[in-house]
Motif scaffolding. Structure first.
Motif, PDB file in Angstrom:
ATOM      1  N   GLU A 505       0.819  -1.219   0.000  1.00  0.00           N
ATOM      2  CA  GLU A 505       0.000   0.000   0.000  1.00  0.00           C
ATOM      3  C   GLU A 505       0.848   1.263   0.000  1.00  0.00           C
ATOM      4  N   SER A 508       0.457   3.245  -3.029  1.00  0.00           N
ATOM      5  CA  SER A 508      -0.860   3.692  -3.482  1.00  0.00           C
ATOM      6  C   SER A 508      -1.223   5.032  -2.839  1.00  0.00           C
ATOM      7  N   HIS A 510      -4.522   5.850  -2.483  1.00  0.00           N
ATOM      8  CA  HIS A 510      -5.901   5.718  -2.021  1.00  0.00           C
ATOM      9  C   HIS A 510      -5.975   5.917  -0.507  1.00  0.00           C
ATOM     10  N   GLY A 538      -9.945   0.778  -9.786  1.00  0.00           N
ATOM     11  CA  GLY A 538     -11.248   0.549  -9.180  1.00  0.00           C
ATOM     12  C   GLY A 538     -11.364  -0.752  -8.415  1.00  0.00           C
ATOM     13  N   LYS A 539     -10.287  -1.521  -8.334  1.00  0.00           N
ATOM     14  CA  LYS A 539     -10.362  -2.820  -7.665  1.00  0.00           C
ATOM     15  C   LYS A 539      -9.294  -2.986  -6.610  1.00  0.00           C
ATOM     16  N   LEU A 541      -4.828  -3.427  -6.078  1.00  0.00           N
ATOM     17  CA  LEU A 541      -3.463  -3.341  -6.578  1.00  0.00           C
ATOM     18  C   LEU A 541      -2.776  -4.693  -6.497  1.00  0.00           C
ATOM     19  N   ASN A 554     -10.865  -5.457  -3.531  1.00  0.00           N
ATOM     20  CA  ASN A 554     -12.244  -5.716  -3.116  1.00  0.00           C
ATOM     21  C   ASN A 554     -12.777  -7.022  -3.726  1.00  0.00           C
ATOM     22  N   THR A 621     -19.841   5.410  -5.939  1.00  0.00           N
ATOM     23  CA  THR A 621     -18.589   4.969  -5.342  1.00  0.00           C
ATOM     24  C   THR A 621     -18.135   3.617  -5.864  1.00  0.00           C
ATOM     25  N   GLY A 622     -16.875   3.396  -5.760  1.00  0.00           N
ATOM     26  CA  GLY A 622     -16.319   2.106  -6.139  1.00  0.00           C
ATOM     27  C   GLY A 622     -16.378   1.132  -4.979  1.00  0.00           C
ATOM     28  N   ASP A 623     -16.786   1.612  -3.851  1.00  0.00           N
ATOM     29  CA  ASP A 623     -16.803   0.791  -2.649  1.00  0.00           C
ATOM     30  C   ASP A 623     -17.955  -0.218  -2.687  1.00  0.00           C
ATOM     31  N   ASN A 671      -8.847   9.922  -9.702  1.00  0.00           N
ATOM     32  CA  ASN A 671      -9.401   8.970 -10.669  1.00  0.00           C
ATOM     33  C   ASN A 671     -10.822   9.344 -11.084  1.00  0.00           C
TER      34      ASN A 671
HETATM   35  P1  ADP Z   1     -13.756   5.271  -4.452  1.00  0.00           P
HETATM   36  O1  ADP Z   1     -12.931   6.488  -4.543  1.00  0.00           O
HETATM   37  O2  ADP Z   1     -15.217   5.523  -4.557  1.00  0.00           O
HETATM   38  O3  ADP Z   1     -13.392   4.394  -3.288  1.00  0.00           O
HETATM   39  P2  ADP Z   1     -12.037   3.904  -6.309  1.00  0.00           P
HETATM   40  O4  ADP Z   1     -12.247   3.589  -7.727  1.00  0.00           O
HETATM   41  O5  ADP Z   1     -10.944   4.817  -5.942  1.00  0.00           O
HETATM   42  O6  ADP Z   1     -13.438   4.434  -5.770  1.00  0.00           O
HETATM   43  O7  ADP Z   1     -11.816   2.527  -5.538  1.00  0.00           O
HETATM   44  C1  ADP Z   1     -12.745   1.490  -5.660  1.00  0.00           C
HETATM   45  C2  ADP Z   1     -12.474   0.377  -4.724  1.00  0.00           C
HETATM   46  O8  ADP Z   1     -11.275  -0.299  -5.092  1.00  0.00           O
HETATM   47  C3  ADP Z   1     -12.251   0.798  -3.295  1.00  0.00           C
HETATM   48  O9  ADP Z   1     -13.449   0.995  -2.627  1.00  0.00           O
HETATM   49  C4  ADP Z   1     -11.445  -0.373  -2.766  1.00  0.00           C
HETATM   50  O10 ADP Z   1     -12.298  -1.423  -2.426  1.00  0.00           O
HETATM   51  C5  ADP Z   1     -10.611  -0.767  -3.954  1.00  0.00           C
HETATM   52  N1  ADP Z   1      -9.284  -0.149  -3.875  1.00  0.00           N
HETATM   53  C6  ADP Z   1      -8.842   0.876  -4.597  1.00  0.00           C
HETATM   54  N2  ADP Z   1      -7.577   1.183  -4.263  1.00  0.00           N
HETATM   55  C7  ADP Z   1      -7.212   0.344  -3.279  1.00  0.00           C
HETATM   56  C8  ADP Z   1      -6.026   0.148  -2.494  1.00  0.00           C
HETATM   57  N3  ADP Z   1      -4.951   0.919  -2.638  1.00  0.00           N
HETATM   58  N4  ADP Z   1      -6.019  -0.843  -1.598  1.00  0.00           N
HETATM   59  C9  ADP Z   1      -7.093  -1.610  -1.423  1.00  0.00           C
HETATM   60  N5  ADP Z   1      -8.234  -1.489  -2.124  1.00  0.00           N
HETATM   61  C10 ADP Z   1      -8.301  -0.543  -3.046  1.00  0.00           C
END
Ligand code: ADP
Ligand code: MG
Length: 780
Positions: A505, A508, A510, A538-539, A541, A554, A621-623, A671
């Motif tokens: 992580e 990343s 995020h 969106g998933k 890494l 996810n 959201t991607g969640d 993103n």
């Molecule tokens: P959002 O900004 O709405 O969360 P993203 O497209 O940025 O949407 O992310 C979508 C999903 O992808 C997250 O909710 C998470 O589950 C997963 N994800 C993204 N980046 C990471 C990361 N660095 N580590 C773990 N999971 C991640």
């Protein structure tokens, strides 16, 4: 390469001037595009520098009484289209801040103009008021018996009036007279031309009668002269102009406040010594010392010490912020108690403050679509009014003379001719939109709401759906690890699962990554080397550690990898609104981390308020869907669209738009860029340090959701002010012209004395500008 310049214009006095200048410049060789704004008296122009230059262009408009400000060298007033202004800014010691930051402010010129105007106002106003009172007296003495007659002998009074009006017209009103000359020469007219023709006509007619009395007897003209009209019209219009210049200076105060935020000096450490240098000399990489109470000179990262910093002037957030080593600091903010050293990362025009100033400056100079109407009207107004005035005179001469002696019709017709010219002057029309936009965008900046252009500010008030990201907008964006469930026993030892998670992580951006890293830090875990790292949009890494492949992400990621798992391990987290993050190898689940983010305190309140304004809130959201729905329910969000990939976000927005909705999309700008662009209005949530100015129409500095509400309110207030301004400007012209032309005379015997036309005109300009300034005080 073409150059885009923003150049101050001298000699403008109304919206039709803007049209004349724009038309002329557009026709010139080497001009690609050009937009003149009367609000800030600047032209935004794109030129081919190999064909033309500012001096050349200035010559094109000089015959009409305008000029481009060429005092600065090319580089200072300009910025290259795609390049940056950084390089030219370092060696400009002693320059004022505006040029240091590359925006050609012309405040000095404006102040000079204002003081010249003030002199004339101080001369003309006492005379105007005296003449005005005498005129009222004369009317009164004719109407009421008890008012004594005039005390100055008639002849003497006319001579004094002649002398006074000569001074007033040819000194105070010389700009109006000049426009008449330009009109005669080039057939170019603006609002000053109207006033010029009107007053000059009144003056010449009256002077002729006074200087050559035989004419009067010969033609048997009524003993009426209009020197009072000349004096009072010029006096009032000039006063209006003066007040307008003064208020216009005030509309630009926001920029000035921002410019003043800039520190003048910086305390840097060089060769182990503390020296004070001017801020222009600070270079990237300099070590800067900040003492308690001092202003932070440029942007950078703290490397030693800690403190509390007041960032309200930039972000609009009143709470001071605690800062430690590795935290970013913003130039222009104020250090409170602690002392610290930081590494300069951005200087000159690259700083956040410089970006903000430039953005506000550009926004203030941009045109709102609603202004198109006013522009169209202004463009045809002047010639139409000239025609109406001439027609008025002719009708009086032809029709009027059927009912009264010809000479009397001539005398009254002239009065109406002058009245029409004076009252029709659409000065207020030209001020209606730009002044409100300038004040509105300035007010936005003060509240940490950066608006890219006038069009965005206008569009925002029509929005009926706000689509928002979850993390950082509804929630604080500071997620924490709440649970760590290690599935595979081998990964339990020495916190190995967390070690792998954190090491991966580390790469990343995020918010999830930050949460995991914080957790690892608190457990004193040392990170290990990662290779072949890759983001899976969106998933999650992937990456390799000790040549073993790992994935974090996810449920979608699990599906892609075709890994089976025990779903109850995951739902137990999602049901509590937590985000599950899964660590896997290529074929099995190794661990599950649950992450929770706290809600923003005011999220619910803000959403309630948005509902009251008739705006729907959608979470995109991607969640995980369950997690998202849980959070949405807590704050009252109307609709949840979950588990969408970044590239699908724009699609979803399109879908909503196709149903006739006007969408504002709120995102972190990273993103979410395609979605921000797809939405009618993209709103980026700045982290307070890095601003995604490019991709969004509106940027909220250090934003939370409540700022969206503020931005929408600001848009609504500004649009209301513009509509009021336009209404009054139009209404007044539409009502004024027929009265001035004498339409009411045959029925009611009412004739508008041009003196009142002048007074009304001055009042209308002043009231429009004041109405715009009122925006400064509204509560967002
Ligand atoms: P959002 O900004 O709405 O969360 P993203 O497209 O940025 O949407 O992310 C979508 C999903 O992808 C997250 O909710 C998470 O589950 C997963 N994800 C993204 N980046 C990471 C990361 N660095 N580590 C773990 N999971 C991640
Ligand atoms: Mg995101």
């Amino acid at each position: 390469m073409n150059q885009e310049l923003t150049i101050p214009i001298k000699g403008m006095h109304c919206a039709s001037c803007a049209i004349t200048i724009q038309r002329t410049l557009k026709k010139a060789d080497g001009v690609v595009s050009c937009e003149v704004n009367y609000g800030n008296e600047k032209v935004k122009i794109e030129i081919d520098p190999s064909v033309t230059n500012v001096k050349e262009l200035s010559k094109k408009i000089e015959p009409f009484g305008y000029s481009l400000k060429t005092g600065h060298t090319q580089g200072e007033d300009t910025h290259q289209m795609h390049g940056d202004t950084n390089t030219q800014l370092h060696d400009m010691n002693g320059m004022d801040h505006s040029s240091h930051l590359g925006i050609g402010q012309s405040k000095e010129d404006k102040l000079e103009e204002l003081s010249a105007q003030r002199k004339k106002v101080e001369f003309v106003m006492p005379i105007t008021i005296l003449v005005f009172v005498l005129m009222l007296w004369e009317i009164a003495s004719q109407t009421f018996e008890w008012v004594p007659l005039f005390f100055i002998p008639h002849e003497l009074f006319q001579i004094i009036s002649l002398i006074l009006s000569t001074i007033v017209l040819f000194w105070v009103g010389i700009d109006f007279v000049k426009e008449v000359v330009i009109f005669a020469k080039y057939r170019v007219a603006n609002m000053y031309t109207l006033v010029g023709i009107g007053t000059l006509t009144a003056y010449l007619y009256s002077a002729l009668l006074v200087l050559f009395p035989p004419i009067k007897q010969l033609l048997n003209l009524p003993d009426m002269v209009y020197f009072d009209v000349v004096i009072v019209v010029i006096g009032f219009i000039y006063l209006g102009k003066f007040l307008e210049t003064r208020s216009k200076l005030r509309t630009g105060e926001a920029i000035e406040k921002l410019l003043n935020l800039q520190a003048k000096t910086a305390l840097v450490e060089r060769d182990g010594k503390e020296i004070e240098i001017s801020v222009e000399q600070v270079k990237v990489g300099d070590l800067i010392i900040v003492k308690p109470g001092a202003k932070i000179p440029v942007d950078g990262i703290i490397i030693e010490g800690k403190s509390t910093i007041d960032e309200s002037m930039i972000t609009g957030e009143s709470m001071p912020v605690d800062k430690n080593v590795d935290d970013k600091v913003i130039g222009g903010t104020i250090n409170k108690q602690g002392a610290f050293k930081f590494n300069a990362t951005k200087v000159g025009s690259e700083t956040l403050l410089a970006h903000i100033i430039k953005m506000v400056d550009e926004a203030q100079g941009s045109k709102a679509p609603i202004q198109g109407l006013a522009d169209k009207v202004s463009a045809v107004f002047v010639p139409i009014v000239l025609v109406i005035a001439v027609v008025t005179l002719l009708v009086w001469l032809i029709v009027g003379s059927q009912f009264m002696p010809f000479t009397e019709a001539l005398s009254l017709g002239l009065l109406c001719f002058v009245g029409v010219l004076v009252i029709a002057c659409p000065c207020a029309l030209g001020l209606a939109t730009p002044t409100a936009i300038i004040v509105g965008t300035g007010k936005g900046a003060e509240n940490g709401i950066l608006i890219k252009n006038a069009e965005s500010l206008e569009k925002l008030h029509k929005v009926n759906i706000i689509v928002t990201d979850k993390t950082g907008t509804i929630t604080k964006g500071e997620p924490e690890v709440t649970d760590l469930f290690v599935v595979n026993d081998k990964f339990k030892e020495n916190n190995y699962a967390l070690k792998i998670l954190a090491s991966l992580e580390k790469n990343s951006e995020h918010p999830i990554a930050q949460a995991i890293l914080n957790k690892a830090k608190s457990e004193n875990i040392e990170l290990i080397k990662v290779s072949d790292f890759e983001i899976i949009e969106g998933k999650g890494l992937t990456g390799k550690i000790d040549s073993k492949e790992y994935f974090i992400g996810n449920l979608k990621l699990l599906e892609d990898l075709k890994i089976s798992f025990n779903s109850s391990d995951i739902t137990k987290y999602t049901e509590q609104g937590k985000t599950p993050v899964i660590l896997t190898s290529k074929n099995e689940v190794l661990a599950i981390v649950a992450i929770a983010d706290t809600l923003k305190e005011n999220a619910k309140e803000t959403i309630n308020e948005l509902h009251r304004l008739g705006i729907k809130v959608v979470m995109l959201t991607g969640d995980n869907e369950k997690t998202a729905k849980y959070i949405a329910a807590l704050v009252g969000i109307d609709e949840v669209i979950a588990e969408v990939l970044p590239n699908e976000k724009a699609e979803k927005i399109k879908e909503l738009q196709s149903k006739g909705n006007i969408i504002a999309m709120l995102g972190d700008g990273v993103n979410d860029a395609p979605a921000l662009t797809q939405a009618d209005i993209g709103i980026a949530m700045g982290t307070g340090t890095d601003v995604a100015i490019e991709s969004a129409e509106i940027t909220l500095l250090k934003g939370d959701f409540s700022k969206v509400l503020k931005a929408i309110k600001l848009s609504k207030f500004t649009m209301n002010a513009i509509k009021q301004n336009l209404f009054w400007a139009f209404a007044y012209n539409i009502v004024g012209i027929p009265i001035a032309a004498g339409l009411l005379f045959p029925i009611f015997g009412i004739l508008l004395n041009p003196i009142f036309a002048g007074l009304a005109m001055a009042l209308s300009s002043v009231s429009v500008v004041s109405n715009s300034l009122r925006l400064k005080t509204v509560k967002l």
